[in-house]
Write an enzyme that holds these catalytic residues in place. Structure first.
Site, PDB file in Angstrom:
ATOM      1  NE  ARG A 122      -9.059  -8.436  -6.430  1.00 48.39           N
ATOM      2  CZ  ARG A 122     -10.187  -7.897  -6.031  1.00 48.39           C
ATOM      3  NH1 ARG A 122     -11.245  -7.935  -6.802  1.00 48.39           N
ATOM      4  NH2 ARG A 122     -10.280  -7.299  -4.869  1.00 48.39           N
ATOM      5  CE  LYS A 133      -4.206  -1.746   1.459  1.00 53.99           C
ATOM      6  NZ  LYS A 133      -5.438  -1.057   1.727  1.00 53.99           N
ATOM      7  N   GLY A 160      -9.616  -4.778   5.085  1.00 53.77           N
ATOM      8  CA  GLY A 160      -9.945  -3.851   6.159  1.00 53.77           C
ATOM      9  C   GLY A 160      -9.244  -4.155   7.485  1.00 53.77           C
ATOM     10  CD  GLU A 178     -11.231  -0.625  -3.852  1.00 50.90           C
ATOM     11  OE1 GLU A 178     -11.976  -1.562  -4.173  1.00 50.90           O
ATOM     12  OE2 GLU A 178     -10.748  -0.523  -2.705  1.00 50.90           O
ATOM     13  CG  HIS A 237     -13.621  -2.310   6.287  1.00 53.85           C
ATOM     14  ND1 HIS A 237     -13.836  -0.959   6.148  1.00 53.85           N
ATOM     15  CD2 HIS A 237     -13.078  -2.478   7.512  1.00 53.85           C
ATOM     16  CE1 HIS A 237     -13.427  -0.350   7.251  1.00 53.85           C
ATOM     17  NE2 HIS A 237     -12.976  -1.243   8.086  1.00 53.85           N
ATOM     18  CE  LYS A 257      -5.679   2.625   4.682  1.00 48.65           C
ATOM     19  NZ  LYS A 257      -6.309   3.414   3.578  1.00 48.65           N
TER      20      LYS A 257
HETATM   21  P1  ADP Z   1      -8.180  -2.886   2.654  1.00 50.06           P
HETATM   22  O1  ADP Z   1      -7.230  -3.228   1.555  1.00 50.06           O
HETATM   23  O2  ADP Z   1      -7.799  -3.514   3.953  1.00 50.06           O
HETATM   24  O3  ADP Z   1      -9.605  -3.096   2.283  1.00 50.06           O
HETATM   25  P2  ADP Z   1      -8.430   0.006   2.212  1.00 50.06           P
HETATM   26  O4  ADP Z   1      -7.297   0.945   2.160  1.00 50.06           O
HETATM   27  O5  ADP Z   1      -9.086  -0.333   0.912  1.00 50.06           O
HETATM   28  O6  ADP Z   1      -7.958  -1.316   2.956  1.00 50.06           O
HETATM   29  O7  ADP Z   1      -9.503   0.560   3.186  1.00 50.06           O
HETATM   30  C1  ADP Z   1     -10.625  -0.215   3.577  1.00 50.06           C
HETATM   31  C2  ADP Z   1     -11.699   0.648   4.185  1.00 50.06           C
HETATM   32  O8  ADP Z   1     -11.199   1.327   5.361  1.00 50.06           O
HETATM   33  C3  ADP Z   1     -12.186   1.769   3.291  1.00 50.06           C
HETATM   34  O9  ADP Z   1     -13.192   1.328   2.385  1.00 50.06           O
HETATM   35  C4  ADP Z   1     -12.733   2.735   4.334  1.00 50.06           C
HETATM   36  O10 ADP Z   1     -13.978   2.247   4.817  1.00 50.06           O
HETATM   37  C5  ADP Z   1     -11.734   2.614   5.469  1.00 50.06           C
HETATM   38  N1  ADP Z   1     -10.660   3.629   5.317  1.00 50.06           N
HETATM   39  C6  ADP Z   1      -9.440   3.436   4.752  1.00 50.06           C
HETATM   40  N2  ADP Z   1      -8.709   4.583   4.754  1.00 50.06           N
HETATM   41  C7  ADP Z   1      -9.498   5.518   5.347  1.00 50.06           C
HETATM   42  C8  ADP Z   1      -9.325   6.932   5.651  1.00 50.06           C
HETATM   43  N3  ADP Z   1      -8.215   7.587   5.360  1.00 50.06           N
HETATM   44  N4  ADP Z   1     -10.363   7.577   6.260  1.00 50.06           N
HETATM   45  C9  ADP Z   1     -11.503   6.911   6.556  1.00 50.06           C
HETATM   46  N5  ADP Z   1     -11.730   5.601   6.307  1.00 50.06           N
HETATM   47  C10 ADP Z   1     -10.744   4.917   5.707  1.00 50.06           C
END
Ligand code: ADP
Length: 447
Positions: free
Chosen positions: A291, A116, A165, A275, A235, A158
């Site tokens: 994908r 990431k 999630g 996304e 998520h 993160k």
């Molecule tokens: P994963 O790969 O674990 O799914 P993501 O980066 O796609 O991680 O984030 C998953 C979810 O977490 C997002 O859809 C959102 O709901 C929440 N999220 C991630 N980053 C943020 C942020 N900066 N602020 C608020 N919510 C977030």
């Protein structure tokens, strides 16, 4: 064009890919575990190879067995579907080393987007708007405090190797930061074997909006508009639509254009999804999936273009069948993910489907690998089908969805169909007025 494609997946997506291959006149091979011998895609494929016992790591994730199945059957390409090995760079590399085409991007592109921190850095370099935050991994409390103070609280920590999630912690004030950092790090280490974490601004009420992109691998990129996947539980996406009720045509072409250019500059090949979180008119990149997505049919419904055909064309060196100006967005589409789960507790509900009747008529598509008498094995995820409804506008789409849900019968197990029957009558949903927290709040109220 390929002679024979091996489909390295199961369930509705295996059938989805199989249908595309048949339409292109390509021979099909499917692989399956012993738990899936009577699955629909196995029945319909030209050839099938049993690759192991029920647990995924011994069958659908078993790279050696899948490569061996390619060698035995003479398949010249592999479609990985979604999940399982679809974002496994090593798998893409191993296939390449065996002169078998992986229907997807290069191993290197999968690797970049799978990390990431690296993905965010790459997105930023390509001109994609990102969430404000640390430039890379955060190593200690002092650095965390400095970055958080700069971007302002609340912040989210993160995991770089994160997915599904997991490994995310929110800190609302500086007092929460140390503990959030420690827990995120230890959770990430335990879950992913990599404890690198980064910080970004926590957005309070965003929508989840993603852009479908395609690269031809030769420096050309296009976008197929966006999907709004804000209705989520833990998520996990539950309901997806295209177009997003929150965007107008100018916003669509602006963000789509940015993504298409980025994909072209990256030299990306195949389908991808960029996304974003979307709040107050701004887009913030969160990740790119390299994908096909579960929710791709809503894009197919409004564009009339088969995305799996495009994936196969691009992978075979035939390029995309469309230019950006050929891609038009017609009407509105909604997808409901039907899971074999209790609609209130979301506990899995495997078992035998005693009766399965799907809705029909104009604008209705059901992608499912199950049938009356089918026994759902307990080893895999609980998605048993997707209902995709298309209408000339969102109102027509919602009315059609309501009647399609009324016609849908699945007996013998519990499903999430009742949840969708509730949602389709909800005023917020009717108005398209929801963010990524809406569904959890709605479920917590127990309405
Ligand atoms: P994963 O790969 O674990 O799914 P993501 O980066 O796609 O991680 O984030 C998953 C979810 O977490 C997002 O859809 C959102 O709901 C929440 N999220 C991630 N980053 C943020 C942020 N900066 N602020 C608020 N919510 C977030």
């Amino acid at each position: 064009m390929f002679q024979k494609i091996l489909i390295a997946n199961r369930g509705e997506i295996a059938l989805r890919v199989l249908r595309a291959c048949k339409e292109l006149g390509i021979q099909t091979v499917v692989v399956h575990s012993t738990a899936d011998s009577d699955a629909m895609h196995v029945r319909l494929a030209d050839e099938s190879v049993c690759i192991g016992p029920p647990p995924s790591r011994e069958s659908y994730l078993n790279i050696h067995q899948i490569v061996a199945a390619c060698e035995i059957t003479g398949a010249d390409a592999v479609h990985p579907g979604y999940g399982f090995l679809s974002e496994n760079a090593k798998f893409a590399d191993i296939l390449a080393a065996h002169n078998i085409t992986f229907i997807g991007p290069s191993g290197d592109h999968i690797r970049i987007m799978g990390d990431k921190i690296e993905a965010k850095r790459t997105a930023k370099r390509l001109g994609i708007p990102v969430v404000p935050g640390s430039d890379g991994a955060i190593n200690d409390d002092k650095e965390a405090k400095r970055v958080a103070a700069e971007i302002g609280y609340p912040v989210i920590i993160k995991a770089s190797a994160g997915g599904g999630g997991r490994g995310m912690k929110v800190a609302r004030t500086e007092a929460d930061l140390e503990i959030a950092l420690q827990t995120a790090k230890s959770e990430a280490g335990a879950a992913f074997g990599d404890d690198a974490v980064y910080i970004e601004k926590f957005l309070e009420k965003p929508r989840h909006i993603e852009v479908q992109v395609f690269g031809d691998g030769a420096g050309r990129g296009v976008h197929f508009g966006e999907r709004d996947c804000s209705l989520q539980r833990r998520h996990q996406k539950v309901w997806e639509e295209a177009n997003s009720p929150a965007l107008n045509a100018e916003e669509r072409s602006r963000i789509g254009g940015i993504c298409a250019t980025a994909i072209a500059d990256l030299g990306y090949s195949g389908a991808g999804t960029i996304e974003f979180l979307y709040e107050n008119g701004e887009f913030y990149f969160i990740e790119m999936n390299t994908r096909l997505q579960v929710e791709h049919p809503v894009t197919e419904a409004i564009t009339g273009i088969d995305l799996v055909h495009e994936q196969i064309r691009v992978a075979s060196g035939g390029g995309l069948s469309v230019r950006q100006e050929d891609i038009k967005f017609n009407g509105h589409a909604i997808e409901c993910r039907i899971n074999a789960e209790d609609p209130r507790t979301f506990m899995p509900s495997p078992g035998t489907i005693t009766h399965f009747h799907t809705p029909g008529g104009l604008g209705i598509r059901v992608d499912s690998g199950v049938y009356s008498g089918y026994r759902i094995p307990p080893y895999y995820d609980s998605l048993i089908g997707k209902l995709i409804v298309h209408g000339r506008n969102r109102v027509e789409c919602m009315m059609r969805l309501r009647r399609a849900l009324d016609e849908f019968v699945v007996d013998g197990i519990k499903t999430t169909l009742p949840l969708f029957r509730d949602l389709v009558g909800n005023p917020d949903i009717a108005n398209g007025d929801y963010d990524i927290h809406w569904l959890e709040k709605y479920l917590a109220k127990g309405e």
